[in-house]
Structure formats: C-alpha cells, structure tokens
Design a protein around this motif. Structure first.
Motif, PDB file in Angstrom:
ATOM      1  N   ASN A 102      21.741 -10.737  39.647  1.00 20.65           N
ATOM      2  CA  ASN A 102      20.765  -9.684  39.945  1.00 20.65           C
ATOM      3  C   ASN A 102      19.736 -10.109  40.994  1.00 20.65           C
ATOM      4  O   ASN A 102      18.914  -9.300  41.411  1.00 20.65           O
ATOM      5  CB  ASN A 102      20.033  -9.232  38.671  1.00 20.65           C
ATOM      6  CG  ASN A 102      19.443 -10.389  37.905  1.00 20.65           C
ATOM      7  OD1 ASN A 102      19.589 -11.536  38.291  1.00 20.65           O
ATOM      8  ND2 ASN A 102      18.775 -10.094  36.804  1.00 20.65           N
ATOM      9  N   GLU A 106      18.837  -6.939  43.078  1.00 19.78           N
ATOM     10  CA  GLU A 106      17.545  -6.356  42.738  1.00 19.78           C
ATOM     11  C   GLU A 106      16.363  -7.177  43.257  1.00 19.78           C
ATOM     12  O   GLU A 106      15.219  -6.828  43.034  1.00 19.78           O
ATOM     13  CB  GLU A 106      17.431  -6.211  41.217  1.00 19.78           C
ATOM     14  CG  GLU A 106      18.515  -5.310  40.619  1.00 19.78           C
ATOM     15  CD  GLU A 106      18.462  -5.276  39.097  1.00 19.78           C
ATOM     16  OE1 GLU A 106      17.587  -5.950  38.525  1.00 19.78           O
ATOM     17  OE2 GLU A 106      19.287  -4.585  38.499  1.00 19.78           O
ATOM     18  N   THR A 159      20.742  -7.954  33.078  1.00 12.56           N
ATOM     19  CA  THR A 159      22.010  -7.622  33.720  1.00 12.56           C
ATOM     20  C   THR A 159      22.826  -8.852  34.104  1.00 12.56           C
ATOM     21  O   THR A 159      24.047  -8.758  34.208  1.00 12.56           O
ATOM     22  CB  THR A 159      21.772  -6.774  34.987  1.00 12.56           C
ATOM     23  OG1 THR A 159      20.863  -7.456  35.850  1.00 12.56           O
ATOM     24  CG2 THR A 159      21.194  -5.416  34.622  1.00 12.56           C
ATOM     25  N   ARG A 182      21.625  -3.865  30.308  1.00 17.10           N
ATOM     26  CA  ARG A 182      21.307  -2.575  30.901  1.00 17.10           C
ATOM     27  C   ARG A 182      20.384  -2.783  32.090  1.00 17.10           C
ATOM     28  O   ARG A 182      19.511  -3.649  32.073  1.00 17.10           O
ATOM     29  CB  ARG A 182      20.642  -1.675  29.862  1.00 17.10           C
ATOM     30  CG  ARG A 182      20.343  -0.260  30.350  1.00 17.10           C
ATOM     31  CD  ARG A 182      19.738   0.570  29.244  1.00 17.10           C
ATOM     32  NE  ARG A 182      20.639   0.709  28.107  1.00 17.10           N
ATOM     33  CZ  ARG A 182      20.294   1.277  26.963  1.00 17.10           C
ATOM     34  NH1 ARG A 182      19.063   1.732  26.782  1.00 17.10           N
ATOM     35  NH2 ARG A 182      21.175   1.382  25.993  1.00 17.10           N
ATOM     36  N   ASP A 183      20.571  -1.970  33.112  1.00 17.93           N
ATOM     37  CA  ASP A 183      19.697  -1.971  34.270  1.00 17.93           C
ATOM     38  C   ASP A 183      18.316  -1.485  33.854  1.00 17.93           C
ATOM     39  O   ASP A 183      18.182  -0.445  33.195  1.00 17.93           O
ATOM     40  CB  ASP A 183      20.289  -1.037  35.334  1.00 17.93           C
ATOM     41  CG  ASP A 183      19.589  -1.165  36.675  1.00 17.93           C
ATOM     42  OD1 ASP A 183      18.345  -1.283  36.675  1.00 17.93           O
ATOM     43  OD2 ASP A 183      20.273  -1.134  37.700  1.00 17.93           O
TER      44      ASP A 183
END
Length: 253
Positions: A102, A106, A159, A182-183
């Motif tokens: 991530n 992200e 994640t 979960r995002d």
C-alpha cells in the motif's frame, strides 16, 4: 518544485538524474587514475550519497532516502553478479509487496505506534467517555489490541497482505479487537467515537474530508505525527517518548 515534491516517484527519479550528472563528472576525473573495479565502486557510492542528499533537499520522506541510497548498489549488483540466481530478488520483491504494497498505491508506509501512543489512546477513550474505536491502516494491530484490552470495542483495517495476516492472527490469539482487510476509504465512520491514523501527509486532507462528512458530532479524528494541512487541530498531545510524538486531535461538528 511543489509539484515534484507531491509526486515522490518523479522526485526520486529527478534525484537520481541530478546525482548522475555529478557522478559522470567524477567518473571523468577518475578515468585512468584509479583501477576500473575500484573506480566503479567509488562511483556507485557517490551516486548513492548524492541521490540520498538530493532526496533530502527535496524533502522526501525518509523511506525514499533509503531507496535513493540503495538503488545504485542494487543496480550494480544486478548488472555484475551474473551467476546469482534470480529467486532471491523475486523473494525480496514478494516480501516487500506483502508488507508494503500500500506504500506505492496509497503513499502510506508501514508505521508502528509505540507503547506511549497506545497508552495515550486508551487514556483518550476514558477521558472522552468513548466506546467505539477504529485504526485506519492498523499495521500489525498493536493499537487495536491495546484499546480492546482496555475494555473498548476496537477494530482495525489493513490492506498490506502480510501485515493484515499478522494482525489478524495476533488479534484472534489474544481475542482482542477485530481486524479487517479493507481499504480505509471504504470504511463507514458514522458510528465510531475515535478514529486513529498513522499514515503520511499525503492522504490526510482527503481523510479529514471523509471524516467531516461521515463522523458524528463530538467524535474525534486522531492523527499520529501528521497534521491536516490548513486545518487547526482542536488539541495537540505531545507524548513523553524519545521522538516526542505528537497526536493531532480534530473534533467533528
């Protein structure tokens, strides 16, 4: 310059290119004066140091400095150690993906909250009469287990595959908290009293906007170390740890 800083991959590439120009000049100076093998190692070291230095000047996060410094050595090894099997590199890539998948997607690295932070969050839950807690990007789930162990309803979302698996197993073994893969952007925050994050500066404005839209009046968004740019926190807690951790508290409504 601000655009470059907001795009870490572009900034990291620029750092390598700028370092490469200087390294090329050093190579011309060393030509014919130093043995080829020694000269190459010296040039790799120069490239690594300069790239890390430029990354620092561009105010990239610390993990980008490590990437900048290690990339020239990795490239050198890849080009010169032809007899080394490919599987260690594949295994290393897989391991990095499992823990840090991530980070690129992200722009959120794996940060772990320390003991003082966990104690402060439990104290915060008691002081505010809160009951429901969630950690967005919970890593190995240490904060979730600490808050749940203090008698509150605590959950976490993660994640990165390996971090999630470790958090899930530890939570199950200790029977403390709930861990979901979960995002964080898909999580409903409407019934949560305290939302905790330890992310990076990049997602904080969007996360604050999400919290304002979903969280109930009087609930709290708590960010470890990273304030929301342009938004004044209602409180700032400075913890008595070695790095003087700051918790930024934003009260909704």
């Amino acid at each position: 310059m601000n655009t470059i800083r907001q795009t870490p991959i572009l900034a990291a590439t620029l750092a390598q290119l700028m370092a490469g120009v200087v390294t090329f000049g050093v190579a011309l100076l060393l030509a014919g004066r130093v043995a080829p093998g020694t000269a190459m190692l010296m040039l790799v070291a120069v490239q690594a140091l300069l790239a890390a230095g430029v990354s620092f000047l561009l105010r990239l996060q610390v993990w980008w400095l490590w990437i900048a410094a290690l990339f020239p050595f990795a490239l050198y090894l890849g080009l010169n150690l032809g007899d080394v099997p490919a599987w260690p590199f594949a295994a290393g890539f897989a391991l990095v993906y499992l823990f840090f998948s991530n980070t690129a997607r992200e722009r959120v690295p794996l940060y772990l909250s320390n003991r003082q932070t966990k104690q402060a969050l439990c104290q915060l839950m008691r002081d505010r009469g809160a009951n429901r807690f969630i950690d967005l990007g919970c890593g190995f789930g240490g904060v979730v287990r600490a808050v749940a162990g203090d008698g509150y309803t605590a959950s976490g979302v993660e994640t990165a595959p390996m971090a999630f698996l470790i958090a899930r197993v530890l939570s199950s073994l200790e029977r403390r908290g709930t861990i979901l893969r979960r995002d964080l952007w898909t999580v409903d925050l409407s019934d949560v009293d305290v939302v905790y994050t330890f992310l990076s500066p990049e997602p904080m404005p969007a996360l604050y906007k999400k919290a304002k839209a979903e969280m109930k009046p009087g609930s709290l968004l708590v960010s470890n170390s990273f304030a929301v740019e342009g938004i004044e926190p209602h409180e700032v807690w400075e913890l008595p740890d070695r790095r003087r951790t700051q918790l930024f508290l934003y009260r909704m409504g």
